[in-house]
Design an enzyme around this catalytic site. Sequence first.
Site, short mmCIF file in Angstrom:
data_model
loop_
_atom_site.label_atom_id
_atom_site.label_comp_id
_atom_site.label_asym_id
_atom_site.label_seq_id
_atom_site.Cartn_x
_atom_site.Cartn_y
_atom_site.Cartn_z
N VAL A 1 -2.27 -3.08 5.09
CA VAL A 1 -0.86 -3.46 5.01
C VAL A 1 -0.58 -4.79 5.74
O VAL A 1 0.32 -5.52 5.34
CB VAL A 1 0.07 -2.34 5.52
CG1 VAL A 1 0.38 -1.38 4.41
CG2 VAL A 1 -0.53 -1.62 6.71
N VAL B 1 0.87 -1.17 0.00
CA VAL B 1 0.00 0.00 0.00
C VAL B 1 0.91 1.23 0.00
O VAL B 1 1.71 1.40 0.93
CB VAL B 1 -0.92 0.03 1.24
CG1 VAL B 1 -1.80 1.27 1.22
CG2 VAL B 1 -1.77 -1.24 1.32
N LEU C 1 -17.01 -18.08 18.39
CA LEU C 1 -15.57 -18.29 18.45
C LEU C 1 -15.39 -19.72 18.97
O LEU C 1 -15.17 -19.96 20.15
CB LEU C 1 -14.90 -17.30 19.41
CG LEU C 1 -15.15 -15.81 19.18
CD1 LEU C 1 -14.26 -14.98 20.10
CD2 LEU C 1 -14.86 -15.44 17.74
N ILE D 1 -12.27 -21.00 21.05
CA ILE D 1 -12.18 -20.35 22.36
C ILE D 1 -13.32 -20.82 23.27
O ILE D 1 -13.13 -21.05 24.47
CB ILE D 1 -12.22 -18.82 22.21
CG1 ILE D 1 -11.18 -18.38 21.18
CG2 ILE D 1 -11.95 -18.15 23.55
CD1 ILE D 1 -9.79 -18.91 21.41
#
Length: 592
Positions: free
Chosen positions: A51, A25, A476, A479
């Site tokens: 990025v 970028v 999740l 988790i």
Amino acid sequence: MPRMTAAAAAVEILKREGVAQAFGVPGAAINPFYAALKHVGGIKHTLARHVEGASHMAEGFTRTSPGNIGVCIGTSGPAGTDMITGLYSAIADSIPILCITGQAPVARLHKEDFQAVDIASIAKPVTKAATTVLEAAQVPGVFQQAFHLMRSGRPGPVLIDLPIDVQLTEIDFDPETYQPLPVYKPTASRAQVEKAIEFLLESERPLIVAGGGVINADASELLVEFAEITGTPVIPTLMGWGIIPDDHALNAGMVGLQTSHRYGNATLLASDFVLGIGNRWANRHTGSVEVYTEGRKFVHVDIEPTQIGKIFAPDYGIASDAKAALELFVEVAGELKAEGRLPDRSQWAAAAQERKATLQRRTHFDDIPMKPQRVYEEMNKAFGPETRYVTTIGLSQIAGAQMLHVYRPRHWINCGQAGPLGWTVPAAIGVATADPTTPVVALSGDYDFQFMLEELAVGAQHNVPYVHVLVNNAYLGLIRQAQRNLDINFQVNLEFENINSPELGVYGVDHVKVVEGLGCKAIRVTDPNELGAAFEQAKKLAVEHQVPVVVEAILERVTNISMAAADIDKVNEWEELATEPGHAPTAIRPLA
């Protein structure tokens, strides 16, 4: 002597080091480097949306083919800090990528300039080297050394930080006389290999544990040859999966707490000697060292001398590049075979295959909402041995590693040690960019997918087709499963009723709309019997439109995937096991 800007010299060096593709970028502090990319030419550039995404694209690019080095580029300040996760991921798995950042002018480095941060100090713990170049004349040497470091010893990433005035300064540099530095890799001696093979000869139930270092060294064929000469079963690690085809008679399955096979763990526990090559005895592979090592001897071959003995002390260690060592292992073993001095291991190898044929997990379920196991069964049917799988972490990755099949090196591209959520989408784009001729299939749970799904627009803009399997339980999942030990189910539930998509019920995010809004194609599947057709349609859409295609499978909300807390002999099997024909129809050796 030709004169050019230091930025132009850097681009010329990239080309002569074999770089033809970069991800990044642009920004104000790196614009002179981008000007050099444009004017010098010869390097394609893919514009990322984030990025961090660029750094993961670079890593996927590197992992795809031997010799590749992915390059990611960003401006000063937050661009560099955003790429730290990518550098951590790369160094953890011994993957060379080059991160190039812009920086404030040299004279302003300690004056709190806009977006000026000491990125070299921040990056040092997660790179082989991180340098802010203060003198333009040093740019060629710094880049030359970067490639030398990335390729030498244990591979890994390097960061080069370029102040804007350094980029713009003209220097004397002749690209035509540039040469890369020689690469250093430690090599085993014949005496070391002969001693290691003595352990093999003295054992009755030997195994080879083959790690990612074998793939990094492009030595998979040598490893299989050595296994075949000696008749020794092979346990690939998660990072080494694909070194030996899953259907090979000496593939004994994977071992570990999570990404393992029942038959792999059983065979490891029945062994009396293990030869580890290019592996690091990762904790998710070994579990508790006491259980893993009890009753067996170990020889460890690794390119990094300090890796030997880091987790546990082997009976013998060899610091060597995997390819150099395996060339000698094949040579010595071949001589022993010709002399008739190799023991017959056929019964031991047959016992490993018998476990493979009987100790299986069930995949065939017709439940709606569907069980995740059925998704992997249908993936095995739809995607052949030529497929490159890309994934990072979560129950999706763990179950995928337990149930999918891989037949070739670099066809299971998995972020192993770091496991950052969001890695999968950009990494898959990097993989498909590196090799557009091979089918790429990514695998994500809903949270991994949501972390960096904006990078799908990169695939749409640059016409990078691949298929992305998204298993959605609005949780999740990994988790939540881990929280069972604490008797909680807290802040892991992603469910909500989407006022714009009431047909989803409590599954929340309308991934189909989001994906289509990013310029890609998407298919939602709620019935497991429709998965096969959806995968076939996805493959056709990817070819027709040259964009990523997402297949979302709506899962049951809670599924506990097989794993252990600490010991590989105590894996919890939450679901019904395969006990009769038809329970695991796509297993390598289905139940008879």
